[in-house]
Design an enzyme around this catalytic site. Structure first.
Site, mmCIF file in Angstrom:
data_model
loop_
_atom_site.group_PDB
_atom_site.id
_atom_site.type_symbol
_atom_site.label_atom_id
_atom_site.label_comp_id
_atom_site.label_asym_id
_atom_site.label_seq_id
_atom_site.Cartn_x
_atom_site.Cartn_y
_atom_site.Cartn_z
ATOM 1 C CB CYS A 121 -0.939 -0.017 1.188
ATOM 2 S SG CYS A 121 -0.116 -0.250 2.748
ATOM 3 C CD GLU B 262 -6.037 -5.355 2.843
ATOM 4 O OE1 GLU B 262 -6.199 -4.874 3.966
ATOM 5 O OE2 GLU B 262 -4.910 -5.720 2.422
ATOM 6 N NE ARG C 212 -6.296 -3.129 9.231
ATOM 7 C CZ ARG C 212 -5.100 -2.703 9.631
ATOM 8 N NH1 ARG C 212 -4.999 -2.039 10.754
ATOM 9 N NH2 ARG C 212 -4.013 -2.915 8.927
ATOM 10 N NE ARG D 207 -5.774 -1.287 5.481
ATOM 11 C CZ ARG D 207 -5.539 -0.230 6.264
ATOM 12 N NH1 ARG D 207 -6.378 0.776 6.274
ATOM 13 N NH2 ARG D 207 -4.464 -0.173 7.028
#
Ligand SMILES: C[S@@+](CC[C@H](N)C(=O)[O-])C[C@H]1O[C@@H](n2cnc3c(N)ncnc32)[C@H](O)[C@@H]1O
Length: 344
Positions: A70, A108, A152, A154
Site C-alpha cells: 500500500c 485489498e 479499520r 480498507r
C-alpha cells in the site's frame, strides 16, 4: 477450493480463507521476517519475489488473494502510484491472472487508493481486470462491522467470472466494545496521571471512537487555548487516548513502538495495549506465533488484513456460487461434504 496468497505478509488472508474451508496452494512474500513468521505458523516458506514467478509453473487454483503493497497509495507515502516501481507490482498480479484465469480475485488496499491520482489508480486497476475478462466490484469495508472493535477501513476489489460479487449480502454486525477484547490481568504499562490530560466532555464519534484525551509527551503548549488541545495538531496520533467503551482506531504499520493507549473510565486508568491485544484486534488467534522483536511484530500486524473480514468474504464467495463450475466438477460426495462443512 484452492487459493494462492500473494503479498502474504504474516498470513491474514490465509487464516480467513482457511477458516472458510479453502486450501492454500502457493504463497509469496519478499520480506524475510514475514516469511519466518509465516513458516512458523503455517509450515510453509513463501516464495520470495513475485517478479520472479513464472505463472505457468503454478499449480491450478480457484481464487487469487493479494493485499498488495500500500505504500504508493497510502496517504502517509509519497503518492507516486504507478510511477513508483512498487506500483508495477500490480501488473505482476495481472500476469498471473492472465495465465491462470482464477475464478475469483480478491485484492485489498488502503482507503486512500480511491482518491489516489484523482481516482485514476483505481480506474486503471479495475480496467486492467476487466481487460482480463472479469466483472469487477469494489467496496470499502470496516473491521468494526465484522465483530472486531477496530475502526479499520480498507478497500476490497473483487473480480469474478460472470456475475459480480454482491457486497450487500455480507452480514454486518454491531461493533463490540474494545474492553471486551482486552485482558483483565497482565504486565501492563500503566501511565501516571501526570503523563496525560483528559478532555472534559468526551463523546462517541460516528466512527465508534471515543476520544478521551492525549499524552502530554511531545505536545505543544504555547499558543494553544486550554481544552482545545484535542482540536489541534498537538495530539499526533501516537499521543491520542481512546476509551475502551468505544472501538480502537486503525492499528497502523508505522507505529513500531506500539504506542496505543486506552482509557478505562470505570477505573480512571490509562494503559498501553499489549502486543497480544493488538493481534486480537486483527482477529488473529491466541496461539499465533509472532516475530521475536516487538517492533517488527507491531509493523507486521499493522500491515496485515483483519481476519474476520476476509473470512466473511471467503464465505460469501462460496454462498454466491462464484466457484459454481468447480462444484459441478466435484464428485457429489465431495459437494455434500463441503456443504455440510459450510453449515457448521
Ligand atoms: C500490505 S502487506 C500485506 C500483508 C498481508 N495481507 C497480511 O495479512 O499480513 C504487503 C506485503 O507485500 C510484500 N511485498 C512487497 N513487494 C513484494 C514482492 N516484490 N514480492 C512479494 N511480496 C512483496 C511486503 O513485504 C508486504 O509484506
Amino acid at each position: 477450493m484452492k487459493f494462492i496468497d500473494l503479498f502474504s505478509g504474516i498470513g491474514g488472508f490465509r487464516q480467513g480463507f482457511a477458516k472458510a474451508g479453502f486450501e492454500c496452494v502457493f504463497s509469496c512474500e519478499i520480506n524475510s521476517k514475514c516469511r519466518e513468521v509465516y513458516a512458523d505458523n503455517f509450515g510453509e516458506v513463501p516464495f520470495p519475489d513475485i517478479s520472479n514467478i513464472n505463472p505457468a509453473d503454478l499449480a491450478d487454483f480457484d481464487v487469487l488473494v493479494a493485499g498488495f503493497p500500500c505504500q504508493p497509495f497510502s496517504i502517509c507515502g509519497k503518492k507516486l502510484g504507478f510511477e513508483d516501481t512498487r506500483g508495477t507490482l500490480f501488473f505482476e498480479i495481472c500476469k498471473i491472472i492472465k495465465v491462470k484465469q482464477p475464478k475469483v480475485v480478491v485484492l485489498e488496499n488502503v482507503k486512500h487508493l480511491i482518491h489516489h491520482d484523482k481516482g485514476n489508480t483505481l480506474k486503471v486497476i479495475i480496467a486492467s481486470l476487466e481487460d482480463l475478462g472479469y466483472s469487477v466490484n469494489c467496496k470499502m469495508l470496516n473491521a468494526k462491522d465484522f465483530g472486531i472493535p477496530q475502526h479499520r477501513e480498507r478497500i476490497f476489489i473483487i473480480a469474478t467470472k460472470g456475475k459480480k460479487f454482491n457486497f450487500s449480502r455480507l452480514k454486518t454486525k454491531f461493533p463490540p466494545q474494545l474492553r471486551e477484547f482486552l485482558d483483565e490481568t497482565g504486565d501492563f504499562e500503566i501511565l501516571d496521571k501526570s503523563e496525560y490530560t483528559l478532555i472534559e466532555y468526551p463523546r462517541k464519534q460516528d466512527s465508534g471512537l471515543v476520544f478521551v484525551g492525549y499524552r502530554n509527551k511531545g505536545t505543544w503548549k504555547t499558543g494553544v487555548r486550554p481544552n482545545t488541545e484535542h482540536l489541534s495538531r498537538v495530539h499526533r496520533q501516537p499521543n491520542r487516548i481512546y476509551s475502551v467503551d468505544g472501538v480502537h482506531p486503525t492499528i497502523p504499520s508505522q507505529e513500531t513502538s506500539g504506542r496505543f493507549f486506552v482509557y478505562f473510565p470505570d477505573r480512571d486508568l490509562v494503559r498501553k495495549l499489549t502486543l497480544r491485544e493488538c493481534y486480537r484486534l486483527m482477529g488473529f488467534p491466541e496461539d499465533f506465533k509472532s516475530y521475536p522483536s516487538a517492533g517488527e511484530s507491531y509493523k507486521q500486524i499493522g500491515n496485515s488484513v483483519c481476519v474476520p473480514v476476509v473470512e466473511d468474504l471467503a464465505q460469501e464467495i462460496l454462498s454466491q456460487s462464484l466457484l459454481y463450475d468447480k462444484m459441478k466438477e466435484l464428485p457429489s460426495d465431495a459437494v455434500l461434504e463441503h456443504l455440510s462443512f459450510m453449515l457448521h
